[in-house]
Scaffold this motif. Structure first.
Motif, PDB file in Angstrom:
ATOM      1  N   GLU A 250       0.123  -2.882   9.001  1.00  0.00           N
ATOM      2  CA  GLU A 250      -0.885  -2.911  10.058  1.00  0.00           C
ATOM      3  C   GLU A 250      -0.637  -4.103  10.978  1.00  0.00           C
ATOM      4  OE1 GLU A 250      -5.120  -2.191   9.251  1.00  0.00           O
ATOM      5  OE2 GLU A 250      -4.480  -1.714   7.203  1.00  0.00           O
TER       6      GLU A 250
ATOM      7  N   PRO B 161      -6.005  -5.171   4.362  1.00  0.00           N
ATOM      8  CA  PRO B 161      -5.159  -4.518   5.355  1.00  0.00           C
ATOM      9  C   PRO B 161      -3.814  -4.151   4.749  1.00  0.00           C
ATOM     10  CG  PRO B 161      -5.235  -6.867   5.740  1.00  0.00           C
ATOM     11  CD  PRO B 161      -6.214  -6.576   4.655  1.00  0.00           C
TER      12      PRO B 161
ATOM     13  N   HIS C 113       2.781  -8.204  12.220  1.00  0.00           N
ATOM     14  CA  HIS C 113       2.105  -7.395  11.206  1.00  0.00           C
ATOM     15  C   HIS C 113       1.584  -8.295  10.087  1.00  0.00           C
ATOM     16  CE1 HIS C 113       3.555  -3.588  12.950  1.00  0.00           C
ATOM     17  NE2 HIS C 113       4.564  -4.341  13.329  1.00  0.00           N
TER      18      HIS C 113
ATOM     19  N   ALA D 105      -5.570   1.783  13.268  1.00  0.00           N
ATOM     20  CA  ALA D 105      -5.381   2.366  11.949  1.00  0.00           C
ATOM     21  C   ALA D 105      -6.735   2.440  11.266  1.00  0.00           C
ATOM     22  CB  ALA D 105      -4.423   1.504  11.138  1.00  0.00           C
TER      23      ALA D 105
END
Length: 177
Positions: free
Chosen positions: A66, A62, A87, A47
């Motif tokens: 992500e 973040p 995540h 990403a």
């Protein structure tokens, strides 16, 4: 180089061909395919960073969705091929062979513990490849964190890696068939 649409050679095509000939690109490590019937590794296409950072440096902000860490486990007597993806928001998915995926969510304290283990300078010193002899019918662990892949086998788990494993959901890497 690879000939483009109008007969020109393109660097992008050449790089794509070189990557394919070298064994492909995967977030799980060399020669580790995605789970049968499952989506491709969520770490295979990084990403975009939320702030300007050097490659491999943690982003400061973040997104919750992500991927924080991905752990793939291969081997054992039953020949498992399992995957655990956690995540930043603590949500996780665990896949074991062809079974339906399991999901859950870590508490904020558990996520903080996992992040602390991953960001520990000692974890950055864990060798990226196994250094000892493989254990027959042992497991091999592929841990991807911030585009860095660490591969370890049974019996080769330094304390920093063991700390990461202890902070994973469900008590560690998924080794059950």
């Amino acid at each position: 180089m690879v000939r483009g649409v109008r007969g020109r050679w393109t660097w992008c095509g050449a790089l794509l061909l070189a990557g394919t000939l070298a064994g492909g690109v995967s977030g799980c490590g060399p020669g580790v395919p995605s789970a049968p019937g499952g989506p491709t590794s969520s770490t295979s296409a990084p990403a975009p960073p939320s702030s300007t950072t050097a490659p491999g440096t943690p982003t400061t902000n973040p997104q919750p969705s992500e991927v924080l860490v991905e752990v793939v486990v291969n081997g054992g007597l039953a020949g498992v091929r399992n995957q655990l993806v956690v995540h930043y928001d603590g949500s996780w998915t665990s896949r074991a062979g062809t079974k339906p995926p399991r999901t859950g969510k870590q508490t904020p304290a558990e996520v903080a513990e996992l992040r602390a283990a991953l960001e520990d300078p000692a974890f950055a010193l864990v060798p990226e490849r196994p250094t000892g002899s493989p254990i027959p019918d042992g497991f091999q662990y592929y841990v991807t964190y911030h585009h860095r892949l660490v591969v370890a086998g049974d019996g080769e788990r330094p304390p920093a890696l063991q700390r990461v494993f202890a902070a994973l959901p469900e008590g560690g890497p998924p080794t059950s068939p």
